[in-house]
Every structure is written in C-alpha cells, then in structure tokens.
Scaffold this motif. Structure first.
Motif, PDB file in Angstrom:
ATOM      1  N   ILE A   1       1.573   9.549  -5.835  1.00  0.00           N
ATOM      2  CA  ILE A   1       2.034  10.900  -5.499  1.00  0.00           C
ATOM      3  C   ILE A   1       3.116  11.347  -6.473  1.00  0.00           C
ATOM      4  O   ILE A   1       3.122  12.486  -6.946  1.00  0.00           O
ATOM      5  N   ALA A   2       4.028  10.445  -6.788  1.00  0.00           N
ATOM      6  CA  ALA A   2       5.197  10.791  -7.600  1.00  0.00           C
ATOM      7  C   ALA A   2       4.947  10.676  -9.102  1.00  0.00           C
ATOM      8  O   ALA A   2       5.857  10.908  -9.892  1.00  0.00           O
ATOM      9  N   ALA A   3       3.726  10.374  -9.491  1.00  0.00           N
ATOM     10  CA  ALA A   3       3.431  10.136 -10.905  1.00  0.00           C
ATOM     11  C   ALA A   3       3.816  11.302 -11.809  1.00  0.00           C
ATOM     12  O   ALA A   3       4.222  11.098 -12.947  1.00  0.00           O
ATOM     13  N   ASP A   4       3.704  12.521 -11.326  1.00  0.00           N
ATOM     14  CA  ASP A   4       4.046  13.667 -12.182  1.00  0.00           C
ATOM     15  C   ASP A   4       5.504  14.094 -12.036  1.00  0.00           C
ATOM     16  O   ASP A   4       5.946  15.049 -12.672  1.00  0.00           O
ATOM     17  N   GLY A   5       6.281  13.415 -11.195  1.00  0.00           N
ATOM     18  CA  GLY A   5       7.703  13.673 -11.082  1.00  0.00           C
ATOM     19  C   GLY A   5       8.093  14.944 -10.363  1.00  0.00           C
ATOM     20  O   GLY A   5       9.192  15.444 -10.550  1.00  0.00           O
ATOM     21  N   SER A   6       7.204  15.481  -9.517  1.00  0.00           N
ATOM     22  CA  SER A   6       7.495  16.771  -8.886  1.00  0.00           C
ATOM     23  C   SER A   6       7.989  16.679  -7.437  1.00  0.00           C
ATOM     24  O   SER A   6       8.166  17.704  -6.798  1.00  0.00           O
ATOM     25  N   VAL A   7       8.208  15.470  -6.926  1.00  0.00           N
ATOM     26  CA  VAL A   7       8.614  15.340  -5.530  1.00  0.00           C
ATOM     27  C   VAL A   7      10.027  15.896  -5.352  1.00  0.00           C
ATOM     28  O   VAL A   7      10.963  15.503  -6.037  1.00  0.00           O
ATOM     29  N   GLN A   8      10.153  16.830  -4.414  1.00  0.00           N
ATOM     30  CA  GLN A   8      11.441  17.461  -4.138  1.00  0.00           C
ATOM     31  C   GLN A   8      11.929  17.214  -2.709  1.00  0.00           C
ATOM     32  O   GLN A   8      13.076  17.507  -2.396  1.00  0.00           O
ATOM     33  N   LEU A   9      11.039  16.720  -1.853  1.00  0.00           N
ATOM     34  CA  LEU A   9      11.407  16.594  -0.449  1.00  0.00           C
ATOM     35  C   LEU A   9      10.723  15.381   0.176  1.00  0.00           C
ATOM     36  O   LEU A   9       9.525  15.182  -0.002  1.00  0.00           O
ATOM     37  N   LEU A  10      11.506  14.582   0.896  1.00  0.00           N
ATOM     38  CA  LEU A  10      10.983  13.466   1.679  1.00  0.00           C
ATOM     39  C   LEU A  10      11.404  13.684   3.120  1.00  0.00           C
ATOM     40  O   LEU A  10      12.597  13.828   3.407  1.00  0.00           O
ATOM     41  N   VAL A  11      10.429  13.737   4.016  1.00  0.00           N
ATOM     42  CA  VAL A  11      10.704  13.872   5.446  1.00  0.00           C
ATOM     43  C   VAL A  11      10.284  12.574   6.123  1.00  0.00           C
ATOM     44  O   VAL A  11       9.095  12.276   6.227  1.00  0.00           O
TER      45      VAL A  11
ATOM     46  N   LYS B   1       0.836  -1.207   0.000  1.00  0.00           N
ATOM     47  CA  LYS B   1       0.000   0.000   0.000  1.00  0.00           C
ATOM     48  C   LYS B   1       0.871   1.258   0.000  1.00  0.00           C
ATOM     49  O   LYS B   1       0.579   2.228  -0.693  1.00  0.00           O
ATOM     50  N   LEU B   2       1.952   1.238   0.786  1.00  0.00           N
ATOM     51  CA  LEU B   2       2.862   2.377   0.840  1.00  0.00           C
ATOM     52  C   LEU B   2       3.468   2.644  -0.539  1.00  0.00           C
ATOM     53  O   LEU B   2       3.470   3.783  -1.010  1.00  0.00           O
ATOM     54  N   CYS B   3       3.965   1.613  -1.195  1.00  0.00           N
ATOM     55  CA  CYS B   3       4.567   1.778  -2.518  1.00  0.00           C
ATOM     56  C   CYS B   3       3.541   2.285  -3.531  1.00  0.00           C
ATOM     57  O   CYS B   3       3.855   3.149  -4.357  1.00  0.00           O
ATOM     58  N   GLY B   4       2.322   1.782  -3.453  1.00  0.00           N
ATOM     59  CA  GLY B   4       1.266   2.246  -4.353  1.00  0.00           C
ATOM     60  C   GLY B   4       0.947   3.715  -4.143  1.00  0.00           C
ATOM     61  O   GLY B   4       0.805   4.477  -5.108  1.00  0.00           O
TER      62      GLY B   4
END
Length: 132
Positions: free
Chosen positions: A74-84, A66-69
C-alpha cells in the motif's frame, strides 16, 4: 503522472469490514481518499459502495508478516497520509475468567498491531504531514 501520485491522498483503516471502521472508510472515500480497509473478511458488494475508492485488504492483524507485507504494498508509492487504528478486541467479565489466549489476542490487537502499523508507516506519515 508523478505529480498526480503525489497529490493522491491515501488512508489505511483497520477493522474496515464492518461497523465503525466501515463507516469511517465511507466518510474518507467521500473526502476523496483512496482507502485501504484492512479486515478479516468483507461482505460481497462492500467495495462497490465506496465509489471505487475503497480497496479491501483481507488480512488478520495478528498475522504480522502478512500485515507488514500488505502495508508495504500500500505504501510503496509513499502517499499514505492517514492511519486509522479502528480494529479492537475485548472480552468482558472478571479478569480471573479470562484465559491467556484471550489476553494475548486483546494485547496484540489493541496494542501490538497499532504499534507495528505506526512503525511501518511513520516515515511516510511524517513526510506527508499525515497523522494517526
């Protein structure tokens, strides 16, 4: 439209349903990030506090599929810049008093889940000059 997507800043915060994670999410929303907060449960109204930039994601970090899904969505559009990686599990006391279930929960929450999240997001984070 495509240009707007690329300019959007996206953050993922684990443990965002309460405490420090919730406060980190508030600050990031104030910095104009779209914040996807991962948590096991969220109080009613928590999303409204964040001025529409907060997106609660109900997910137990120990539910790897579920986490990976959720992260892939969330990351489908490639805009993730930060992981906390804020979520954590701890049991205090003598080691001999712990049971294998508690040890497993701590290792999976504090080590395995952050490693999986990093693996899932690293390409986008590198591309976006993001960070963990």
């Amino acid at each position: 439209m495509e240009e707007q997507k690329n300019q959007r800043k996206t953050a993922i915060v684990t443990g965002a349903s309460s405490g420090i994670g919730r406060e980190i999410a508030k600050v990031l929303c104030g910095m104009e990030y779209e914040v996807y907060g991962i948590g096991r449960n969220f109080e009613q109204g928590a999303a409204e506090e964040q001025k529409g930039r907060f997106h609660p994601v109900v997910c137990d970090l120990l539910d790897t599929p579920k986490l990976c899904g959720a992260v892939k969505e969330i990351a489908a559009d490639g805009s993730v810049q930060l992981l906390v990686n804020n979520a954590g599990a701890a049991y205090y006391g003598l080691h001999e008093e712990l049971n294998p279930r508690k040890i497993s929960e701590m290792v999976r929450t504090n080590l395995e889940a952050p490693m999986i999240l990093a693996q899932q997001l690293l390409r986008d984070l590198k591309k976006n000059k993001g960070c963990i």
